[in-house]
Design an enzyme around this catalytic site. Sequence first.
Site, mmCIF file in Angstrom:
data_model
loop_
_atom_site.group_PDB
_atom_site.id
_atom_site.type_symbol
_atom_site.label_atom_id
_atom_site.label_comp_id
_atom_site.label_asym_id
_atom_site.label_seq_id
_atom_site.Cartn_x
_atom_site.Cartn_y
_atom_site.Cartn_z
ATOM 1 N N GLN A 78 -96.005 38.012 12.148
ATOM 2 C CA GLN A 78 -96.559 38.031 13.620
ATOM 3 C C GLN A 78 -95.010 37.062 14.312
ATOM 4 O O GLN A 78 -94.849 36.258 14.365
ATOM 5 C CB GLN A 78 -97.593 36.999 13.700
ATOM 6 C CG GLN A 78 -97.997 36.997 15.120
ATOM 7 C CD GLN A 78 -99.306 36.329 15.235
ATOM 8 O OE1 GLN A 78 -99.894 36.082 14.216
ATOM 9 N NE2 GLN A 78 -99.677 36.177 16.424
ATOM 10 N N PHE A 79 -94.260 38.302 14.847
ATOM 11 C CA PHE A 79 -92.916 37.635 15.414
ATOM 12 C C PHE A 79 -93.219 36.914 16.735
ATOM 13 O O PHE A 79 -92.383 36.009 17.165
ATOM 14 C CB PHE A 79 -92.045 39.109 15.861
ATOM 15 C CG PHE A 79 -92.755 39.551 16.835
ATOM 16 C CD1 PHE A 79 -92.305 39.337 18.500
ATOM 17 C CD2 PHE A 79 -93.608 40.795 16.842
ATOM 18 C CE1 PHE A 79 -92.705 40.253 19.381
ATOM 19 C CE2 PHE A 79 -94.189 41.458 18.030
ATOM 20 C CZ PHE A 79 -93.642 41.278 19.249
ATOM 21 N N THR A 80 -94.537 37.160 17.292
ATOM 22 C CA THR A 80 -94.829 36.265 18.563
ATOM 23 C C THR A 80 -95.069 34.873 18.355
ATOM 24 O O THR A 80 -94.956 33.960 19.258
ATOM 25 C CB THR A 80 -96.046 36.856 18.874
ATOM 26 O OG1 THR A 80 -97.158 36.616 18.166
ATOM 27 C CG2 THR A 80 -96.061 38.169 19.460
#
Length: 150
Positions: A78-80
């Site tokens: 999850q890059f966010t």
Amino acid sequence: MRTVLQRVSNASVTVDGKVISSMDTGLLVLLGIEDADTNADIDWLTNKILNLRIFNDENEVMNHSVLDVDGDIIVVSQFTLHALTKKGNRPSYIKAAKPDVAVPMYEEFIEVLEKKLGKKVGTGIFGADMKVELLNDGPVTITMDTKNKE
């Protein structure tokens, strides 16, 4: 590496209407990777995740690890988690690693975690539109960052 751990009664990951990972008791791990991450970060974080005492013992005290309860783990990239929100209303993801760096690190993280856990770890599909369902148990949710080991 930045992570959000959730102690769950059950969790699953669905891609294109197909469940690709599911589990009962264990940890759902949301994992964000940045360019500065190294194998040392993988080692520290996997040890911390596996040994964190956040499962109840017979007296309902959080005294057991996922290893102690023979729990399962699902890891979702999850890059966010690396969103920068200081300026404006649109998050910046400049600190999040690009796929050429993040994918090998994500795969290495999974491999090391499986080796230490002694069984298969569920995953999402890197870069896919995933539907993640979970029943948070507690609720118990913990964040960790290898650049800020508090």
